[in-house]
Scaffold this active site. Sequence first.
Site, PDB file in Angstrom:
ATOM      1  N   ASP A  87     -10.255   5.537  -4.293  1.00  0.00           N
ATOM      2  CA  ASP A  87      -9.493   6.658  -3.911  1.00  0.00           C
ATOM      3  C   ASP A  87      -7.879   6.356  -3.717  1.00  0.00           C
ATOM      4  O   ASP A  87      -7.522   5.205  -3.455  1.00  0.00           O
ATOM      5  CB  ASP A  87      -9.883   6.846  -2.415  1.00  0.00           C
ATOM      6  CG  ASP A  87     -10.960   7.763  -2.080  1.00  0.00           C
ATOM      7  OD1 ASP A  87     -11.069   8.895  -3.127  1.00  0.00           O
ATOM      8  OD2 ASP A  87     -11.865   7.666  -1.330  1.00  0.00           O
ATOM      9  N   ASP A 190      -5.722 -12.161   2.019  1.00  0.00           N
ATOM     10  CA  ASP A 190      -4.369 -12.116   1.347  1.00  0.00           C
ATOM     11  C   ASP A 190      -3.553 -11.298   2.188  1.00  0.00           C
ATOM     12  O   ASP A 190      -3.087 -10.127   1.618  1.00  0.00           O
ATOM     13  CB  ASP A 190      -4.355 -11.767  -0.073  1.00  0.00           C
ATOM     14  CG  ASP A 190      -3.364 -11.941  -0.823  1.00  0.00           C
ATOM     15  OD1 ASP A 190      -2.234 -12.572  -0.379  1.00  0.00           O
ATOM     16  OD2 ASP A 190      -3.376 -11.394  -2.157  1.00  0.00           O
TER      17      ASP A 190
END
Length: 284
Positions: A87, A190
Site C-alpha cells: 500500500d 532500524d
Amino acid sequence: MKEMMQEALREAGEQAEIKNVKQLSGGSISQAYLVETAAASYFIKWHEEAPVGFFRQEALGLQFLQEAEALAVPKVYTWGKHFIVMDAVTGTSSAHTEEELGRGIAALHAVEGSIFGLEEDNFIGELPQINGWEGSWLPFLRNKRLLPQIELGRSLGRLQSRRSEKAYRLLDHLDEWVPDHNRSVKVHGDLWGGNWLPGRQGHPVLIDPAVWYGDPEFELAFTHLFGGFSNTMYRAYEEFHPPDPLFEERKPIYQLYYLLVHLNIFGESYGSAVDAVLNRYTRF
C-alpha cells in the site's frame, strides 16, 4: 520498467492498467515508486541486485510488526526477488501524530519474547543482520550485533590497527557498562526518523523494518542518533517506559552498532563517530 511493474501488480491481484508512475526520492538502497492505477495507489520498491531473500525479509518484518498491534504498517500484496508491492502511505501529520507514535513504540516494546534474536537472519540496510537465538542480552549484543559488524569492518578495511584493537577491547569489557538480563521485546530494528511516515488522518506508519526480539533501550538509543523524533514522542513513550538513570552511560555503546553499519556501508565519513564511541570506553 513499467512492464515489470504491471506484471508485479498482476501478481498482487491488480488487473487495472498503470496510469501514472512517480519515482520517489530518499531511498539509498532500492528504487522507490508511487504507482497509480484507476483502482488504487501502490508503493513499489525495486532493487535489481537485491541480496537473496531481501524483500522476503522485509515482508516478514512488516508482518512481525503488524502482529504486535502497536502501530500501523503498510499492507504487503506480493514480493519477489527484485521487488515488493505494498500500500502507498499517504497522509500528513496531525497534532496527535507524534504522541501516537511514542505510545505506539511503547506498545511495541511491551510485546515480550522469551529469548533474544529471531529464527532467521535478516538485513540491516543491505547488510546481513545475524540473528539466531540467545538466552540473555549481553552475549547477544556482543556476538550477534557488535562482533559481526566489527569483523565485517576489518574485512572491508574499515577497522584497522588501533580502531580494531579498541573495538575488541570494548567487547571484552562490555559488562562494565551493559547489564545482562533476559527480558526481550519486539523491536523495529532500524528506527530512525525516515522509517516512519504519517498515514491517513495522521496516524503514524512504520516502514523498512529490521526486526528481532531485543532490548528496548537499544532501539531507543538509535532514535537519538540521527534525530527526527520530537520531545512529544519521547514524553509519550516515557509514560509507559520511564528511562533508567544509567541509560545515558550505555547509550553510545548501543549506537555503535548502527555507526558500524553505516561505516561498513558508506565508508570513512562515519569513522570519526565510531572512534568517538571507542575512545569513550577504551582509553589506552
